[in-house]
Write an enzyme that holds these catalytic residues in place. Structure first.
Site, short mmCIF file in Angstrom:
data_model
loop_
_atom_site.label_atom_id
_atom_site.label_comp_id
_atom_site.label_asym_id
_atom_site.label_seq_id
_atom_site.Cartn_x
_atom_site.Cartn_y
_atom_site.Cartn_z
N ASP A 347 0.83 -1.20 0.00
CA ASP A 347 0.00 0.00 0.00
C ASP A 347 0.86 1.25 0.00
O ASP A 347 1.89 1.32 0.68
CB ASP A 347 -0.91 -0.02 1.24
N GLU A 376 1.59 -0.17 -4.84
CA GLU A 376 0.62 0.84 -5.23
C GLU A 376 1.41 2.14 -5.38
O GLU A 376 1.72 2.81 -4.40
CB GLU A 376 -0.46 1.00 -4.16
#
Length: 613
Positions: A347, A376
């Site tokens: 993330d 990400e």
């Protein structure tokens, strides 16, 4: 439970209710992009620019620095160390040389380029460095210094021969938001009255639905965060070494891994190195005790506040280049790899430094040489490319935006999309894996964007699965799951939880759409497209007709999409000839003589028998 919640997925918006796309990140608007360009021309900027970008033991590494129009330096030097400690001024020093000047129209001035060379290092070395310059007044200027604290930028790269694991290039990834996927057998949804609550999905519930995912054809499952957290989404963990009790326990995860592996499915955990919960014991200790060893894991300001994820107080950012913080995160990752997980979706991967990811990737591969790291990274193509050798790939937000612009919002035509796609695939080649997706847990679902028009969803899915990079399916997309409300509310707030409606099961599912996805995955696997060489547009001039030549694995295919509400006949000679339809979004697609016949809003993948080069 409200009436709408009792029948999730069956509501659809009018087109007037759908807001334009907004991809959350540091470059989300034109104003933010412009400011980033200005920043790149100020002070000393390194931005991890090394060449080669993924060095092997035979390579000398060139370090590049831009000296901005606002500063002058008498010299530049690189402090280098190759052990586990961050380089200080007592480290080995390598001098930079000035190699030229560059005109920058944005600042209407000149910048300077300086370079230094770090000699080849043995395999397995983690090279760490800082870069400093001496100003005319004798003061020290650090490259990429923190704008708020002034702390010097920290850089690192790993010298290795690590390759991207082959399995991920052929993967079909199914993204599960655990709390919203399936309750444990015998249980039902909690009946939460809003999507920011707890709905009751569990790891046991996921285990009970493994055959569903296997029958669909997925070969990997990406789980939303499973660590203890005070929120339903889990992106602010309070512990990285255990499982959130409402989701299950470590034994449940281990059983999930074992049963998934039996079915040929790998498991990826969502891992957040960027930030933790403000209820994390380490943060609480660091906040209360200025003398604690954990204090340096975070960035505290004089007024008692602290650095957090986009200013969200419940998510303090982790200073991942601190030794203690880095060791904690790496130890946690290795723990789950030893339990059997096959890698991580990372993330907000642009938050931690690239040097941290170099170290993280090396530590991950020590436990599992086939483990995959997918970040990400919502940034420019230049920045994404700089993660080569630090991660195995990044989620393809650039392609996502273009697919939604072409097939969701109709703001670009087929010619514009075709140009982007060809150049996009050429730019990245095989240096990173770029998993594609149509939507995720932070944005309006694709089916919501198109007002429930499943013809458009099928077009987008066919495009996604015909391209060479591994596709991701956000849970429920394959059975018609949509939303109850747009992410953007009348007061201007954006509520990501609107895209996290509970999974549809039984008669609530669109069985025809599920069969479409199952057949599409099978066609992708049979066609040999996965991991192919790329795509190029064919000269068919229409804003609503996209034709792409796809090449890979010694086979050649053509993808044709008709975005219009009118039927279209496409001469096969314009596609380099074709022998048969491999897959179509509608039964009405056919080949008659030398013509491919496409009804409104349909597409087809056809095999090509001759190539015009």
């Amino acid at each position: 439970m409200t009436a709408s919640a009792a029948n999730p997925g069956h509501r659809g918006p009018s087109l007037q209710e759908v807001t334009s796309d907004f991809i959350f990140g540091t470059l989300a608007t034109d104003e933010l992009r412009l400011e980033e360009l200005r920043k790149q021309q100020r002070g000393l900027r390194h931005d991890d620019r090394i060449w080669p970008i993924d060095p092997t033991p035979e390579d000398s590494v060139t370090i590049s620095v831009t000296v901005g129009a606002d500063v002058s330096v008498m010299d530049l030097r690189c402090y280098v160390m190759t052990d586990e400690f961050m380089p200080e001024e007592s480290s080995e020093t390598i001098a930079f040389s000035r190699v030229g000047s560059n005109w920058d129209t944005l600042t209407w001035s000149y910048t300077g380029t300086w370079q230094a060379t770090i000699p080849p290092q043995p395999e397995g070395t983690l090279v760490r460095y800082r870069i400093a310059g001496t100003a005319a007044d004798g003061t020290t200027i650090w490259a990429d210094a923190d704008e708020e604290t002034g702390e010097a930028g920290r850089f690192a790269y790993s010298v290795d021969r690590l390759a991207i694991p082959a399995w991920v290039r052929n993967a079909v990834i199914y993204h599960v938001f655990v709390d919203r996927f399936a309750p444990s057998p015998g249980e039902t949804w909690n009946g939460a009255d809003d999507l920011n609550g707890i709905w009751g999905g569990t790891l046991k519930g996921l285990i009970s639905r493994l055959d569903y995912i296997a029958d669909l054809g997925a070969t990997a499952i990406w789980l939303s965060p499973t660590f203890p957290s005070p929120t339903h989404h889990g992106y602010n963990a309070t512990d990285y070494h255990s499982i959130e009790p409402r989701l299950g326990n470590s034994e449940d995860l281990q059983l999930l891994i074992e049963l998934a592996h039996v079915r040929g499915i790998r498991i990826l955990l969502d891992f957040v190195a960027s930030h933790v919960s403000n209820e994390h014991p380490t943060f609480l200790k660091a906040r209360q005790d200025e003398g604690s060893a954990e204090r340096s894991w975070f960035t505290f300001y004089k007024d008692g506040t602290y650095r957090s994820y986009f200013g969200v107080e419940t998510m303090p950012k982790v200073a991942v280049d601190d030794e203690g913080a880095a060791n904690y995160l790496i130890d946690a990752a290795q723990h789950w790899l030893r339990l059997g997980v096959d890698g991580f979706r990372l993330d907000h991967a642009q938050g931690p430094s690239r040097g941290f990811w170099s170290r993280f990737r090396r530590a991950v591969r020590e436990v599992n040489p086939e483990a995959v790291l997918l970040g990400e990274v919502v940034e420019s193509a230049d920045t994404i490319a700089s993660y080569q050798g630090r991660l195995d790939g990044t989620l393809d937000f650039l392609l996502l935006q273009q697919i939604r612009a072409f097939l969701g919002f109709d703001v670009i035509g087929a010619d514009g999309f075709g140009r982007f796609l060809q150049r996009h695939l050429d730019w990245f080649g095989e240096r990173l894996v770029l998993p594609s997706f149509l939507d995720n847990h932070d944005m309006n679902r694709f089916l919501w964007v198109v007002g429930g028009d499943k013809r458009r969803l099928k077009l987008a899915a066919l495009l996604q699965f015909a391209l060479p990079q591994p596709p991701i399916i956000y849970y429920g997309t394959e059975v018609g799951l949509s939303q109850w409300h747009d992410l953007e509310y009348p007061d201007g707030t954006r509520r990501s939880e609107e895209s996290r409606t509970p999974m549809l099961w039984g008669d609530e599912q669109d069985g025809n759409l599920r069969e479409f996805y199952t057949a599409l995955i099978a066609a992708r696997r049979a066609s040999g497209i996965a991991g192919g060489d790329g795509a190029r547009s064919l000269p068919i001039t229409s804003a609503d007709l996209l034709a792409l030549r796809l090449e890979g694995d010694g086979q050649h295919h053509t993808l044709v999409l008709n975005r219009s509400e009118a039927a279209v006949d496409v001469p096969l000679t314009e596609m380099g000839d074709a022998s048969q339809v491999i897959f179509a979004t509608d039964e009405g697609v056919s080949i008659a003589g030398a013509v491919l016949q496409l009804p409104p809003m349909t597409g087809a993948l056809v095999s090509s028998t001759r190539l015009d080069r």
